[in-house]
Design a protein around this motif. Structure first.
Motif, short mmCIF file in Angstrom:
data_model
loop_
_atom_site.label_atom_id
_atom_site.label_comp_id
_atom_site.label_asym_id
_atom_site.label_seq_id
_atom_site.Cartn_x
_atom_site.Cartn_y
_atom_site.Cartn_z
N MET A 45 0.81 -1.21 0.00
CA MET A 45 0.00 0.00 0.00
C MET A 45 0.84 1.27 0.00
SD MET A 45 -3.31 -0.42 -0.02
CE MET A 45 -3.93 1.05 0.80
N ASP A 46 1.95 1.27 0.72
CA ASP A 46 2.69 2.51 0.99
C ASP A 46 3.94 2.67 0.14
OD1 ASP A 46 4.09 0.46 2.05
OD2 ASP A 46 4.40 1.37 4.03
N ASP A 47 4.02 2.01 -1.00
CA ASP A 47 5.24 2.05 -1.81
C ASP A 47 4.92 2.59 -3.21
OD1 ASP A 47 7.81 1.77 -2.53
OD2 ASP A 47 7.89 -0.42 -2.46
N ASP A 48 4.48 3.87 -3.25
CA ASP A 48 4.00 4.44 -4.52
C ASP A 48 5.10 4.69 -5.54
OD1 ASP A 48 1.47 4.39 -3.54
OD2 ASP A 48 1.47 6.48 -2.88
N LYS A 49 6.35 4.83 -5.08
CA LYS A 49 7.42 5.15 -6.02
C LYS A 49 7.98 3.93 -6.73
CE LYS A 49 8.89 9.31 -3.55
NZ LYS A 49 10.02 10.01 -2.88
N LYS A 50 7.70 2.78 -6.21
CA LYS A 50 8.27 1.56 -6.77
C LYS A 50 7.60 1.21 -8.09
CE LYS A 50 9.05 -3.31 -5.72
NZ LYS A 50 8.87 -4.40 -4.74
N LEU B 270 3.02 2.85 -18.03
CA LEU B 270 3.68 1.65 -18.54
C LEU B 270 4.89 2.06 -19.37
CD1 LEU B 270 0.57 -0.39 -19.82
CD2 LEU B 270 1.81 -0.74 -17.68
N LYS B 271 5.97 1.30 -19.24
CA LYS B 271 7.17 1.58 -20.01
C LYS B 271 7.80 0.26 -20.42
CE LYS B 271 11.36 4.44 -19.96
NZ LYS B 271 10.92 5.27 -21.11
N LEU B 272 8.22 0.16 -21.68
CA LEU B 272 8.82 -1.07 -22.19
C LEU B 272 10.32 -0.90 -22.29
CD1 LEU B 272 7.62 -3.79 -23.11
CD2 LEU B 272 7.87 -2.99 -25.47
N LEU B 273 11.05 -1.78 -21.63
CA LEU B 273 12.52 -1.79 -21.68
C LEU B 273 12.96 -3.21 -22.02
CD1 LEU B 273 13.41 0.31 -18.50
CD2 LEU B 273 13.48 1.06 -20.88
N GLY B 274 13.34 -3.44 -23.28
CA GLY B 274 13.71 -4.78 -23.72
C GLY B 274 12.53 -5.72 -23.60
N LYS C 73 11.07 -6.36 -20.74
CA LYS C 73 10.42 -6.03 -19.46
C LYS C 73 9.40 -4.91 -19.66
CE LYS C 73 13.21 -8.53 -16.69
NZ LYS C 73 14.20 -8.97 -17.67
N MET C 74 8.25 -5.06 -19.02
CA MET C 74 7.27 -3.99 -18.95
C MET C 74 7.27 -3.46 -17.52
SD MET C 74 3.20 -3.91 -19.97
CE MET C 74 2.65 -4.96 -18.62
N ARG C 75 7.58 -2.18 -17.36
CA ARG C 75 7.63 -1.57 -16.04
C ARG C 75 6.26 -0.94 -15.75
NH1 ARG C 75 12.85 1.47 -14.27
NH2 ARG C 75 12.42 0.16 -12.44
N VAL C 76 5.66 -1.37 -14.66
CA VAL C 76 4.29 -0.97 -14.32
C VAL C 76 4.32 -0.03 -13.12
CG1 VAL C 76 1.97 -1.77 -13.77
CG2 VAL C 76 3.51 -3.23 -15.12
N ASP C 77 3.71 1.13 -13.30
CA ASP C 77 3.55 2.10 -12.22
C ASP C 77 2.82 1.45 -11.04
OD1 ASP C 77 1.17 4.13 -11.22
OD2 ASP C 77 3.14 5.08 -11.28
N GLN C 78 3.26 1.76 -9.82
CA GLN C 78 2.71 1.08 -8.65
C GLN C 78 1.23 1.40 -8.43
OE1 GLN C 78 4.30 -1.21 -7.49
NE2 GLN C 78 3.93 -1.63 -5.34
#
Length: 574
Positions: free
Chosen positions: A300-305, A342-346, A348-353
Motif C-alpha cells: 500500500m505505501d510504496d507508490d514510487k516503486k 507503462l514503459k517497455l525496456l527490452g 520487461k514492462m515496467r508498471v507504475d505502482q
C-alpha cells in the motif's frame, strides 16, 4: 500431516498448490492435471496439435456462477468445445484421489481405498445443488457416500487455526471469543528450485514424525477464486458456534488475474490476445506464473516503486504480425488508458505502482464493503478478531488494506495461510462435530395445500378437492433465514399420502425472506424434491413424517411412518 509439492517444470518452480487445470485426450479420456496439464497443452499448441484436446482451466468456479446447475450442465474448455460438467469434475477428483493414495504408499503407508475417509472441500457460499453436484462427481470417481465428507472451506480453516499455535496467543480462541474467518482463494505460493532445500528437509521431518500415525483422512482440495466469510464464537466445551450465515462472492485472487488480462487486451486488442493464448499457451501460463510472484511485492505505501514484468517475445512478434506497420512498444507506452504508467525496456514492462495496486482494487473493495456490513451486526459490537486464510490472504496489499480498514480488529494471518483449508479439512474429517451450530442462509419449507379461507387467501390459489376448497402452493416453513440450528437438530412435518399410493414427492423450497406465504412468491426457489417410496401401500395408515436436518454441511433427510419402512432421497439437481 503431509501436503505434497507440485512442480511447474516449464517454469522451474515448485508450489504448494497446483492450478485447477485438466487436459483430456480427443476422445475425452484423462491425460494430465494441474501444472502438467498446462505444460503439455502448451507443448501441443506449439505444434498446432492442441485443437482436438479438451483443456479446462479454473473449472471449479463454473459451479459458483451457475444458478441453473443440473446433471446435464455442460462446461466449455479453452478451445470452445463442451463436455458434461460432472465428467470433468469426476476426472479431476479421480486424479487427486489416485495421487493421494500413491503418495501414501510411497511413504510406506499401506492402505486400501475403503480404509480412507475422504474430505472434499467446497466454498460455504455454494448452493445445496452445487454440493450435491460435487458429491455425485465424487461418486463417479468411485468415492462412496459413506466414505465422503463435505467440508466448508472457511470452517476447515477455522478448525486448523484453532489447532496450531498463533502469534497472538491462545486467548484468541478461548471460550467466549469471536472471530471472523475470511477465506480468500486462488493465489499460489511458488518456490524456485534453488529455494526448496529447507522445505524438503521440513517434509522429511514431518514424514518421520507421522510414520507412527495412521493415514485415514485425505483431503481433496483444489484452487478456487472465491472470498468465503463466516463468523465463529468459541463455546465453553471448545466447539464452534456460527454467528452469521456464510457469505461472500467471487472476490479472490483470480479477479486480480482477470484485471491484468484486461490490461493486456486493452493494449494489444482482443484478437491478438485470443490468438496469443491459443498459439503460445506456454508463454501465456508463464506470464501469469510470474505475476503470482509479483503479487507478493505490491504494498500500500510504496507508490514510487515500479514492478518489472517479463513479457514473452512471442506476444510482441504476434502483435506486429497481426497489426502491420504498428510497433508493440508504441502500443504499450502510448495507450490512452495507461498513459505514463507503462514503459517497455527490452523484454520487461515496467508498471507504475498505482496501476499495479489498481488491479487489486475491485475484489478488495467488494471484500471490505461486505466485511464492514457484517461487523455492524449487534452480536459483533465487541469487535472480533479477523482471521485471514487462503492463498490470496498472503498478499501484502490484502493484509495492509484489511488492517487499514478495520483498525479496531486484531488481524491474524496464520503460518501457511494458503494451506489452512487443506490441513483444516483433515482435522475436520476426524472431528466433524467441531462446528456445533450454523446460521441458515435461507428460509426452508415445502409446498402444501390448506383449507381455503375467504378473504385471506387470494382467489387464484383456490382449488376444489374431495375435501372441499383448498388453497394450493402454501409455503409451509421448516426454519427461517438467520436462524441458528444445531448440528443434529431436525425439523419435521407430517402429511397424508393418498390411499393406496406407493410413491409421493414433496417439493422443498428456499427463500431469502423470513416468512414467505406462497412458494410462488418472488424470491422463492425450488430447491429439490423428497421422493418417498412405500414398501406396503395397502396398510391402513398413510401418514408420513418427513424431517430435514439443516445444521450440517449439507441438508439431510429422514422419513418415517408408524408400521412401515420406505426409502427416501433428496434431489437438488434436475
Amino acid at each position: 500431516m503431509f501436503a505434497p509439492n507440485w512442480i511447474a517444470a516449464s517454469a522451474g518452480a515448485i508450489s504448494l498448490k497446483t492450478p485447477t487445470c485438466l487436459l483430456l485426450t480427443p476422445d475425452g479420456k484423462f491425460d494430465k492435471f494441474g501444472y502438467e496439464a498446462e505444460d503439455k497443452y502448451a507443448d501441443l499448441a506449439l505444434e498446432n496439435q492442441h485443437t482436438d484436446y479438451y483443456f479446462f482451466r479454473r473449472f471449479k468456479m463454473k459451479l459458483h456462477r451457475n444458478p441453473s446447475l443440473n446433471r446435464e450442465t455442460q462446461i466449455e474448455e479453452e478451445g470452445g468445445k463442451t463436455l458434461p460438467a460432472r465428467t470433468v469434475f469426476a476426472h479431476g477428483i479421480n486424479f487427486l484421489k489416485d495421487h493421494a493414495l500413491d503418495k501414501l504408499r510411497l511413504q510406506g503407508t499401506q492402505c486400501e481405498d475403503w480404509e480412507v475417509r475422504w474430505v472434499l472441500t467446497v466454498p460455504a457460499i455454494w448452493s445445496e445443488a452445487a454440493k450435491q453436484f460435487m458429491r455425485e462427481a465424487a461418486q463417479k470417481a468411485d468415492l462412496t457416500n459413506d466414505q465422503l465428507t463435505i467440508a466448508l472451506e472457511p470452517e476447515a480453516a477455522s478448525v486448523y487455526c484453532r489447532t496450531v499455535p498463533n502469534a497472538m496467543g491462545d486467548n484468541t480462541f478461548e471460550p467466549g471469543s469471536k472471530y471472523m474467518v475470511v477465506d480468500l482463494g486462488a493465489q499460489n505460493r511458488y518456490f524456485r528450485k534453488s529455494e526448496t532445500e529447507g522445505i524438503q528437509n521440513q517434509d522429511k521431518t514431518e514424514t518421520k514424525a507421522n510414520k507412527q500415525n495412521t493415514y485415514n483422512t485425505v483431503t481433496l482440495c483444489s484452487i478456487g477464486g472465491t472470498a468465503d466469510i463466516t463468523v465463529h464464537e468459541v463455546q465453553e466445551n471448545g466447539a464452534l458456534r456460527e454467528l452469521h450465515k456464510a457469505s461472500g462472492g467471487a472476490w479472490g485472487g483470480t479477479r486480480v488475474d482477470s484485471a491484468l488480462e484486461q490490461l493486456f487486451i486493452d493494449i494489444v486488442e482482443e484478437d491478438v490476445w485470443s490468438k496469443f493464448k491459443k498459439r503460445h499457451g506456454g508463454d501465456y501460463f508463464e506470464l501469469f506464473r510470474d505475476f503470482e510472484v509479483k503479487k507478493r511485492t505490491v504494498k500500500m505505501d510504496d507508490d514510487k516503486k515500479l514492478t518489472n514484468m517479463k513479457l514473452p517475445l512471442s506476444l510482441k512478434d504476434l502483435y506486429e504480425e497481426m497489426k502491420p506497420g504498428e510497433k508493440f512498444k508504441d502500443a504499450v507506452e502510448d495507450n490512452e488508458m495507461y498513459s505514463g504508467r507503462l514503459k517497455l525496456l527490452g523484454d520487461k514492462m515496467r508498471v507504475d505502482q498505482q496501476l499495479m495496486k489498481g488491479l487489486f482494487r475491485d475484489p478488495i473493495d467488494k471484500l471490505t464493503d461486505h466485511m464492514r456490513q457484517i461487523l455492524t451486526l449487534p452480536c459483533l459490537r465487541k469487535k472480533p478478531s479477523i482471521l485471514l486464510v487462503g492463498g490470496f490472504s498472503e498478499s501484502p496489499i490484502v493484509q495492509e488494506t484489511i488492517r487499514e480498514n478495520f483498525p479496531t480488529c486484531t488481524v491474524i494471518v496464520p503460518n501457511e495461510a494458503g494451506l489452512s483449508v487443506l490441513k483444516g479439512a483433515v482435522l475436520f474429517g476426524h472431528r466433524p462435530k467441531t462446528i456445533a451450530s450454523r446460521v441458515l442462509k435461507y428460509t426452508y419449507g415445502i409446498a402444501v395445500s390448506k383449507p381455503f379461507i375467504e378473504g385471506h387467501h387470494p382467489p387464484e390459489k383456490r382449488c376444489e378437492s374431495t375435501y372441499g376448497a383448498i388453497c394450493r402452493d402454501v409455503f409451509h416453513k421448516y426454519v427461517e433465514a438467520g436462524e441458528s440450528v444445531g448440528l443434529d437438530e431436525s425439523q419435521s412435518v407430517s402429511f397424508t399420502m393418498a390411499q393406496g399410493a406407493c410413491m409421493s414427492r414433496v417439493r422443498v423450497y428456499t427463500s431469502a425472506d423470513r416468512d414467505p406465504m406462497f412458494v410462488t412468491d418472488e424470491g422463492c426457489t425450488l430447491l429439490g424434491e423428497v421422493t418417498i417410496s412405500l414398501d406396503n401401500p395397502s396398510m391402513s395408515t398413510n401418514k408420513v413424517n418427513v424431517g430435514l436436518t439443516f445444521g450440517g454441511t449439507e441438508v439431510s433427510l429422514q422419513a418415517n411412518t408408524s408400521g412401515r419402512t420406505f426409502g427416501a432421497n433428496f434431489d437438488f439437481l434436475s
